[in-house]
Design a protein around this motif. Structure first.
Motif, PDB file in Angstrom:
ATOM      1  N   HIS A  11      27.439  -6.205  36.342  1.00 43.05           N
ATOM      2  CA  HIS A  11      27.068  -7.321  37.185  1.00 43.05           C
ATOM      3  C   HIS A  11      25.654  -7.513  37.343  1.00 43.05           C
ATOM      4  O   HIS A  11      25.083  -6.566  37.835  1.00 43.05           O
ATOM      5  CB  HIS A  11      27.810  -6.922  38.803  1.00 43.05           C
ATOM      6  CG  HIS A  11      29.256  -6.457  38.640  1.00 43.05           C
ATOM      7  ND1 HIS A  11      30.408  -7.559  38.381  1.00 43.05           N
ATOM      8  CD2 HIS A  11      30.206  -5.381  38.687  1.00 43.05           C
ATOM      9  CE1 HIS A  11      31.345  -7.128  38.433  1.00 43.05           C
ATOM     10  NE2 HIS A  11      31.377  -5.657  38.253  1.00 43.05           N
ATOM     11  N   ARG A  12      25.312  -8.695  36.863  1.00 45.37           N
ATOM     12  CA  ARG A  12      23.925  -9.129  37.191  1.00 45.37           C
ATOM     13  C   ARG A  12      23.730 -10.027  38.240  1.00 45.37           C
ATOM     14  O   ARG A  12      24.520 -11.138  37.997  1.00 45.37           O
ATOM     15  CB  ARG A  12      23.508  -9.542  35.638  1.00 45.37           C
ATOM     16  CG  ARG A  12      23.417  -8.604  34.870  1.00 45.37           C
ATOM     17  CD  ARG A  12      22.388  -8.990  33.650  1.00 45.37           C
ATOM     18  NE  ARG A  12      21.956  -7.639  32.975  1.00 45.37           N
ATOM     19  CZ  ARG A  12      22.627  -7.158  31.754  1.00 45.37           C
ATOM     20  NH1 ARG A  12      23.945  -7.753  31.427  1.00 45.37           N
ATOM     21  NH2 ARG A  12      22.439  -6.284  31.276  1.00 45.37           N
ATOM     22  N   PHE A  13      22.780  -9.841  38.896  1.00 49.14           N
ATOM     23  CA  PHE A  13      22.590 -11.100  40.164  1.00 49.14           C
ATOM     24  C   PHE A  13      21.435 -11.996  39.674  1.00 49.14           C
ATOM     25  O   PHE A  13      20.630 -11.571  39.054  1.00 49.14           O
ATOM     26  CB  PHE A  13      22.405 -10.467  41.322  1.00 49.14           C
ATOM     27  CG  PHE A  13      23.308  -9.495  42.044  1.00 49.14           C
ATOM     28  CD1 PHE A  13      24.501  -9.979  42.554  1.00 49.14           C
ATOM     29  CD2 PHE A  13      23.366  -8.071  41.742  1.00 49.14           C
ATOM     30  CE1 PHE A  13      25.533  -9.260  43.002  1.00 49.14           C
ATOM     31  CE2 PHE A  13      24.375  -7.113  42.272  1.00 49.14           C
ATOM     32  CZ  PHE A  13      25.273  -7.843  42.989  1.00 49.14           C
ATOM     33  N   ARG A  14      21.865 -13.403  39.871  1.00 55.72           N
ATOM     34  CA  ARG A  14      20.678 -14.273  39.672  1.00 55.72           C
ATOM     35  C   ARG A  14      19.507 -14.060  40.385  1.00 55.72           C
ATOM     36  O   ARG A  14      18.573 -14.291  40.021  1.00 55.72           O
ATOM     37  CB  ARG A  14      21.328 -15.594  39.833  1.00 55.72           C
ATOM     38  CG  ARG A  14      22.291 -15.797  38.626  1.00 55.72           C
ATOM     39  CD  ARG A  14      22.869 -17.418  38.936  1.00 55.72           C
ATOM     40  NE  ARG A  14      23.917 -17.454  37.979  1.00 55.72           N
ATOM     41  CZ  ARG A  14      24.017 -18.800  37.725  1.00 55.72           C
ATOM     42  NH1 ARG A  14      23.098 -19.778  37.586  1.00 55.72           N
ATOM     43  NH2 ARG A  14      24.976 -18.836  36.518  1.00 55.72           N
ATOM     44  N   TYR A  15      19.709 -13.425  41.599  1.00 51.42           N
ATOM     45  CA  TYR A  15      18.596 -13.344  42.638  1.00 51.42           C
ATOM     46  C   TYR A  15      18.518 -12.160  43.352  1.00 51.42           C
ATOM     47  O   TYR A  15      18.977 -12.055  44.228  1.00 51.42           O
ATOM     48  CB  TYR A  15      18.825 -14.858  43.437  1.00 51.42           C
ATOM     49  CG  TYR A  15      17.473 -14.833  44.547  1.00 51.42           C
ATOM     50  CD1 TYR A  15      16.272 -14.912  43.960  1.00 51.42           C
ATOM     51  CD2 TYR A  15      17.640 -14.791  46.029  1.00 51.42           C
ATOM     52  CE1 TYR A  15      15.235 -14.992  45.001  1.00 51.42           C
ATOM     53  CE2 TYR A  15      16.634 -14.786  46.663  1.00 51.42           C
ATOM     54  CZ  TYR A  15      15.146 -14.838  46.357  1.00 51.42           C
ATOM     55  OH  TYR A  15      14.222 -15.182  47.225  1.00 51.42           O
ATOM     56  N   ILE A  60      15.733  -1.976  41.308  1.00 55.28           N
ATOM     57  CA  ILE A  60      16.509  -3.038  40.384  1.00 55.28           C
ATOM     58  C   ILE A  60      16.081  -2.691  39.027  1.00 55.28           C
ATOM     59  O   ILE A  60      14.678  -2.588  38.772  1.00 55.28           O
ATOM     60  CB  ILE A  60      16.217  -4.335  41.054  1.00 55.28           C
ATOM     61  CG1 ILE A  60      16.508  -4.427  42.209  1.00 55.28           C
ATOM     62  CG2 ILE A  60      16.748  -5.426  40.085  1.00 55.28           C
ATOM     63  CD1 ILE A  60      16.081  -5.850  43.282  1.00 55.28           C
ATOM     64  N   LYS A  61      16.945  -3.102  37.934  1.00 58.01           N
ATOM     65  CA  LYS A  61      16.454  -3.038  36.790  1.00 58.01           C
ATOM     66  C   LYS A  61      15.528  -4.192  36.379  1.00 58.01           C
ATOM     67  O   LYS A  61      15.654  -5.224  36.736  1.00 58.01           O
ATOM     68  CB  LYS A  61      17.941  -3.185  35.714  1.00 58.01           C
ATOM     69  CG  LYS A  61      18.544  -2.032  35.366  1.00 58.01           C
ATOM     70  CD  LYS A  61      19.649  -2.246  34.663  1.00 58.01           C
ATOM     71  CE  LYS A  61      20.558  -1.065  34.184  1.00 58.01           C
ATOM     72  NZ  LYS A  61      21.485  -1.482  33.071  1.00 58.01           N
TER      73      LYS A  61
END
Length: 160
Positions: free
Chosen positions: A126-130, A155-156
């Motif tokens: 799950h990658r968040f845009r912001y 955060i990566k």
């Protein structure tokens, strides 16, 4: 259409003549061919066609041998020197049963492994845009137990 082109088309449609001149037949050609054919017909001698040829004699001999062997050969259950000789060099049935069972087990394991690899999926990421949205809200004025502590969240992509 030009005359040169029309002449070229006419030359292409005309049948070509062979370079070797054709031989015109003469009046005595038929007599010569007939005489020539008769001379060779007498010289050719064909063998007599009957059942006394060597191939038929061999066929009958081998057939009689096969029938005699089948009739007078010992049955598979009889104990004879020929069967004992073959049994010395034959692999026992138990060995082949064990080999076949091992092959069946390995084939089944191989199919399980193939199915595992074919149905494998990467875990969802799950990658968040912001990702800065975690730090957007003030930690003050929130009731107890409604927020999650993100203080140790890394955060990566952040090198800090």
């Amino acid at each position: 259409m030009s005359l040169a082109r029309a002449g070229r088309i006419a030359r292409l449609n005309r049948p070509c003549r062979p370079h070797v001149a054709s031989r015109f037949s003469s009046s005595h050609a038929g007599e010569h061919d007939q005489h020539h054919h008769d001379a060779h017909a007498d010289a050719i001698a064909f063998p007599r066609e009957d059942f006394s040829a060597p191939i038929w004699r061999r066929f009958i001999l081998y057939s009689l041998l096969a029938v005699g062997f089948y009739k007078f050969a010992p049955s598979p259950k009889e104990d004879n020197p020929f069967s004992r000789f073959l049994d010395q060099y034959r692999t026992p049935q138990e060995v082949w049963a064990a080999v076949n069972l091992k092959h069946l087990e390995l084939s089944a394991q191989s199919q399980v492994d193939n199915l595992l690899v074919a149905e494998a999926k990467r875990p969802p990421v799950h990658r968040f845009r912001y990702p800065q949205a975690f730090e957007q809200y003030s930690p003050h004025l929130r009731p107890i137990g409604t927020t999650v502590d993100f203080g140790d969240l890394v955060i990566k992509g952040d090198k800090a």
